[in-house]
Design a protein around this motif. Sequence first.
Motif, short mmCIF file in Angstrom:
data_model
loop_
_atom_site.label_atom_id
_atom_site.label_comp_id
_atom_site.label_asym_id
_atom_site.label_seq_id
_atom_site.Cartn_x
_atom_site.Cartn_y
_atom_site.Cartn_z
N LEU A 115 86.95 -0.82 33.10
CA LEU A 115 85.64 -0.42 32.58
C LEU A 115 85.24 -1.26 31.36
N CYS A 116 86.24 -1.86 30.73
CA CYS A 116 85.93 -2.65 29.53
C CYS A 116 85.06 -3.86 29.87
N SER A 118 82.61 -3.97 32.10
CA SER A 118 81.21 -3.67 32.43
C SER A 118 80.51 -2.88 31.32
N ARG A 119 81.25 -2.39 30.36
CA ARG A 119 80.62 -1.55 29.33
C ARG A 119 79.80 -2.41 28.36
N LYS A 120 78.77 -1.75 27.78
CA LYS A 120 78.05 -2.39 26.67
C LYS A 120 78.68 -1.94 25.36
N THR A 122 81.70 1.04 23.63
CA THR A 122 82.59 2.19 23.79
C THR A 122 81.90 3.38 23.13
N ASP A 151 75.97 4.36 27.04
CA ASP A 151 76.60 3.04 27.00
C ASP A 151 75.80 2.11 26.09
N CYS A 198 84.37 4.86 28.08
CA CYS A 198 83.53 3.77 28.59
C CYS A 198 82.80 4.26 29.84
N ARG A 199 81.67 3.65 30.09
CA ARG A 199 80.84 4.06 31.22
C ARG A 199 81.40 3.56 32.56
#
Length: 301
Positions: A115-116, A118-120, A122, A151, A198-199
């Motif tokens: 997820l790290c 694709s996340r904008k 945390t 996010d 994370c999203r």
Amino acid sequence: MSLDLDKRQRAMLREMGVRLWQPPPVAASPDAPFAMNSVAVSPRLPGAEARFDAERQRPPTAPAPALRPPPTAPAPAPRAPAAPVSGLKPRPAGIELMAWPALQAAVAGCRACALCSSRKSTVFGVGPAASDKAPSVDWLIVGEAPGEMEDIAGEPFVGQAGKLLDNMLLAMRLQRGNDDAARPGIAKNIFITNVLKCRPPANRNPDPAEVAQCAPYLKRQVELLQPKIILALGKFAAQSLLQDSLPEVQKIPLGKLRGQVHSYLGVPVVVSYHPAYLLRSLGDKAKAWDDLCLAQAQLAG
Ligand code: URA
């Protein structure tokens, strides 16, 4: 236009999923205590101000359309099934001993699952201002995972579900810690966070491996915050918090986890519906209100 429908026609429309609008009851009831733009307070909370949503303030004599679209939010697009998670990496070492600032930094830099990439941002959580120590709070609210808005904002529950959550909290005389609005008599001793920090992309469900990778962050948050009550919103929060104390919690429907006080690390836990679900299922708002009253009663000892 007004439709004069008999019982059978109404039953048929119900079967088809067409909901008929009924004039609101004149008297206040706790049936729908949370409105998107207003707050109602159950009479079970002594001293609480009663406020009602626009629907309830409509004069009983006002002409009402017989048929109108249900006041529910549009159903979200079906969630994509969780794709098998690859690319798990070690978490930062020593989470279980971290102080609050180190924990914040560890989450901000976490690359323990995919997820790290694709996340904008945390989303660590939000509460009253804190420096080297965790903020002092009575309440911990645990949701599922950041969505698109969260996010971007780096803050939990800032979308539509968050607005409903804020109204639910206001009904309990609580507001999120970073809300600057001065509201006399409203406390900010509440921290809001999620199981996942994370999203998950495309609004999909959290994957068990992601939940497992993130779990030590939530655990440490609870240890440092030492809340007096945890409100678990939705099945992922409930399952994540109760998996050690309730065998096979995954098999228990959320409705059956409600109405009792569970425990996580010695902190009482009350389970309720996720606000995003309540946006689509207005009928269950009254049950969510019961859950909040249970949590409040537990807090009051
Ligand atoms: N839903 C959640 O569970 N958490 C958020 O932060 C936003 C939506």
